[in-house]
Scaffold this active site. Structure first.
Site, short mmCIF file in Angstrom:
data_model
loop_
_atom_site.label_atom_id
_atom_site.label_comp_id
_atom_site.label_asym_id
_atom_site.label_seq_id
_atom_site.Cartn_x
_atom_site.Cartn_y
_atom_site.Cartn_z
CD1 TRP A 183 -0.16 -1.69 3.18
CD2 TRP A 183 0.67 0.53 3.44
NE1 TRP A 183 0.52 -1.70 3.95
CE2 TRP A 183 1.27 -0.39 4.19
CE3 TRP A 183 1.06 1.82 3.24
CZ2 TRP A 183 2.22 0.14 5.21
CZ3 TRP A 183 2.13 2.11 4.19
CH2 TRP A 183 2.71 1.24 5.12
CG ASN A 184 5.25 1.17 0.57
OD1 ASN A 184 4.93 0.73 -0.14
ND2 ASN A 184 6.33 1.74 0.93
CE LYS B 76 -3.72 -9.38 -2.25
NZ LYS B 76 -4.22 -8.07 -1.69
N PRO B 77 -3.94 -5.42 -5.59
CG PRO B 77 -5.63 -3.79 -5.39
CD PRO B 77 -5.20 -4.86 -6.06
CB ALA B 78 -2.30 -3.00 -0.09
N GLY C 244 6.62 -6.57 -1.07
CA GLY C 244 5.98 -6.62 0.19
C GLY C 244 6.80 -6.93 1.32
CB SER C 245 6.60 -7.74 4.66
OG SER C 245 5.67 -9.01 4.55
CD GLU D 132 13.02 -6.11 -5.93
OE1 GLU D 132 13.63 -5.75 -4.93
OE2 GLU D 132 13.65 -6.91 -6.72
CB CYS E 69 10.96 -0.14 0.47
SG CYS E 69 10.74 0.56 -1.17
CD GLU F 228 10.66 -2.99 6.17
OE1 GLU F 228 9.79 -3.92 6.20
OE2 GLU F 228 10.85 -2.21 5.21
P1 NAD Z 1 2.86 -7.27 2.87
O1 NAD Z 1 3.92 -8.36 2.62
O2 NAD Z 1 2.02 -7.48 4.09
O3 NAD Z 1 1.57 -7.56 1.88
C1 NAD Z 1 2.15 -7.18 0.58
C2 NAD Z 1 0.81 -7.31 -0.60
O4 NAD Z 1 1.06 -8.90 -0.35
C3 NAD Z 1 -0.48 -7.24 -0.10
O5 NAD Z 1 -1.31 -7.04 -1.23
C4 NAD Z 1 -0.95 -8.22 0.62
O6 NAD Z 1 -2.52 -8.58 0.69
C5 NAD Z 1 -0.28 -9.69 -0.31
N1 NAD Z 1 -0.14 -10.73 0.44
C6 NAD Z 1 0.25 -10.86 2.05
N2 NAD Z 1 0.44 -12.18 2.34
C7 NAD Z 1 0.15 -12.75 1.22
C8 NAD Z 1 0.20 -14.27 0.86
N3 NAD Z 1 0.32 -15.20 1.74
N4 NAD Z 1 -0.02 -14.81 -0.23
C9 NAD Z 1 -0.06 -13.77 -1.38
N5 NAD Z 1 -0.32 -12.42 -1.26
C10 NAD Z 1 -0.16 -11.98 0.14
O7 NAD Z 1 3.44 -5.93 3.00
P2 NAD Z 1 2.67 -4.52 3.34
O8 NAD Z 1 2.60 -4.51 4.65
O9 NAD Z 1 1.59 -4.31 2.35
O10 NAD Z 1 3.97 -3.59 2.81
C11 NAD Z 1 4.94 -3.23 3.56
C12 NAD Z 1 6.09 -3.84 3.03
O11 NAD Z 1 6.57 -3.58 1.66
C13 NAD Z 1 7.65 -3.61 3.85
O12 NAD Z 1 8.24 -4.60 4.21
C14 NAD Z 1 8.10 -2.78 2.67
O13 NAD Z 1 9.61 -2.71 3.09
C15 NAD Z 1 7.94 -3.57 1.57
N6 NAD Z 1 8.15 -2.86 0.30
C16 NAD Z 1 9.38 -3.20 -0.42
C17 NAD Z 1 9.48 -2.39 -1.61
C18 NAD Z 1 10.55 -2.66 -2.34
O14 NAD Z 1 10.88 -2.22 -3.57
N7 NAD Z 1 11.66 -3.68 -1.93
C19 NAD Z 1 8.85 -1.14 -1.85
C20 NAD Z 1 7.54 -0.82 -1.13
C21 NAD Z 1 7.59 -1.83 -0.14
#
Ligand code: NAD
Length: 485
Positions: A149-150, A173-175, A226-227, A250, A284, A386
């Site tokens: 979402w960020n 699939k967006p957040a 994501g994370s 990523e 990130c 983080e």
């Molecule tokens: P998240 O991992 O919780 O979720 C990211 C996405 O994945 C969401 O759309 C979520 O619904 C989906 N998701 C979660 N669990 C899943 C699963 N088991 N299977 C499939 N999809 C799943 O992360 P977040 O809280 O939305 O975002 C923050 C994180 O993203 C931070 O760790 C940040 O550092 C990272 N981030 C990294 C970059 C980069 O370029 N490296 C850029 C932006 C954010």
């Protein structure tokens, strides 16, 4: 507030599904939109539509795909103010930060439109006479795109645009907390004439919709941001399925800015404050550790605190605000809990450390003060994990080698910055840090779309880069063709 649709082949409003509310993190009384909580079957159907669309879309001429991308750019440009406002309402960042995402998206569209018309193959001289050998880059098929979402607009854009530009079809699939700006991006593609099914948008839970995008056998590639935790889960799932699909992960970061003894203190403070507290620390690429020479510590800390006091926190829609709210209740709780962890580990809280409350402007939003911990050591959790919010750890070092070791001491490896006037130091730092991007005398936040980007170690699986020309490599495979004449 009306119910919004999703794109499964085309725009639909699935009235038989439950709808959930998306709220403004600066004022949670305000509902921005309602989106359907789709089920696994819906995601499966979207993948089916993408597969159906692939056979035609993959055969369109690059020039035709470019024409659509240029048109999407024009549409977004004409709606820039409205889209920036939507992004701020939904995610909370300031209007200039939202506008930065809008402009980056326009730049990405025009960059990849130009790039694909240039061609991506090679001609290689043969060891045989009367033979031409060439390579061609072909699209992969259906690409699953899963995003956080960020950066809810420009980050999905840097995946979706090169995917579509190279002839793939996409299911995205967006957040859950930022579907409105996602909807607007997809709508712009269809308004520009994208054929049905090429870009599908599915909203819903990670456990159903997200899981289907990871495990469905008709998916040919998966790009996820994501994370680290989720990245590991996805990696394990794909591994267990024993399918040879491309997976791009990523992940998080624990980025440091190092002030060298030869660096400009005021510049270091300015860049660190911008990178730690801009975007409410929810980038990130944010700086979450500030490494300062031991003998300069007192001077730097007092300047850092003075500068941080000037940050104006408030609703991102308001002029003059530097830092908006955290994006969700989950984020708010997590940041406050890390502040408690920092205190309990013995770090010294020198600024902030609290939610902002006590007036109509703040009482309904997820506002916290920019927070600085001093006396942080590499073994503390706030130095290693983080946090993903406006919490900065100040650490000291004696030699550049020691600073490089501290930078490298976490599980992550996304970005590292140094502030120095000494070119040898800059070069030594760039060589020694285990990260995907190095910034010298620049903020850790802020990436240019024509430059390859991606993390190493726990910050990404590091097989393919995003953005730049390099993004094309992930979304295409090479075929070699030998022609005798
Ligand atoms: P998240 O991992 O919780 O979720 C990211 C996405 O994945 C969401 O759309 C979520 O619904 C989906 N998701 C979660 N669990 C899943 C699963 N088991 N299977 C499939 N999809 C799943 O992360 P977040 O809280 O939305 O975002 C923050 C994180 O993203 C931070 O760790 C940040 O550092 C990272 N981030 C990294 C970059 C980069 O370029 N490296 C850029 C932006 C954010």
């Amino acid at each position: 507030m009306s119910e919004r649709g999703v794109f499964i082949g085309k725009l639909i409003i699935p009235r038989d599904r439950e709808f959930y509310e998306v709220r403004n993190p600066a004022d949670t009384r305000q509902v921005i939109a309602k989106f359907p909580r789709l089920r696994r079957d819906d995601a499966r159907e979207a993948i089916g539509k993408a597969k159906e669309a692939f056979s035609k879309w993959s055969k369109t001429l690059p020039v035709e795909r470019a024409r659509i991308l240029y048109k999407v750019a024009d549409i977004i440009e004409s709606r820039a103010d409205e889209l920036a406002r939507t992004l701020t309402l939904e995610e909370g960042k300031t209007i200039p930060d939202s506008m930065f995402e809008v402009v980056r998206t326009i730049n990405l569209l025009r960059f990849y439109a130009g790039l694909i018309t240039r061609g991506q193959g090679k001609v290689i001289p043969s060891q045989d006479k009367n033979t031409i050998i060439m390579t061609n880059r072909e699209p992969l098929g259906v690409v699953s795109v899963i995003t956080p979402w960020n950066f809810p607009l420009s980050l999905p854009a840097w995946k979706i645009i090169p995917a579509i530009a190279t002839g793939n079809t996409v299911v995205w699939k967006p957040a859950s907390i930022t579907p409105t700006i996602a909807y607007e991006l997809v709508k712009a593609f269809y308004d520009a004439g994208l054929p049905e099914g090429v870009l599908n948008l599915v909203t819903g839970s990670a456990s159903e919709v997200g899981d289907e995008l990871v495990t469905n056998k008709d998916v040919d590639a998966l790009t996820f941001t994501g994370s680290l935790q989720t990245g590991k889960e996805i990696n394990e799932k794909v591994g267990k399925m024993n399918r040879f699909i491309r997976v791009q992960l990523e992940l998080g970061g624990k980025n440091a800015t190092v002030l060298s003894r030869n660096g400009d203190v005021n510049l270091a403070v300015e860049l660190t404050v911008r990178s730690a507290f801009g975007l409410t620390g929810q980038a990130c690429t944010a700086t979450s550790r500030f490494l300062v020479p031991e003998d300069m510590h007192d001077e730097v800390l007092s300047k850092l605190v003075e500068r941080t006091k000037k940050i104006v926190v408030g609703n991102g829609l308001k002029n003059g605000v530097d830092m908006g709210p955290l994006a969700s209740k989950e984020q708010y709780d997590k940041i406050l809990s890390y502040i408690e962890i920092g205190k309990s580990e013995g770090a010294k809280l020198v600024y902030g450390g609290q939610p902002i409350r006590g007036s109509e402007e703040f009482d309904y939003g997820y506002f916290v003060m920019p927070t600085i911990f001093d006396g942080v050591t590499p073994d503390m959790r706030i130095a290693k994990e983080e946090i993903f919010g406006p919490v900065l750890a100040v650490m000291t070092y004696r030699t550049l080698d020691e600073a490089i070791d501290i930078v490298n001491s976490t599980e992550y490896g996304l970005i590292a910055g140094i502030v120095t006037r000494d070119i040898s130091e800059a070069a030594k730092f760039a060589e020694g840090v285990k990260v995907g991007v190095v910034k010298v005398n620049k903020p850790t936040i802020g990436l240019e779309p024509w430059v390859p980007y991606g993390g190493v170690k726990g910050s990404g699986n590091d097989m393919y880069k995003e953005m730049g020309e390099e993004a094309i490599e992930f979304f295409t495979r090479i075929k070699a063709i030998y022609v005798g004449y």
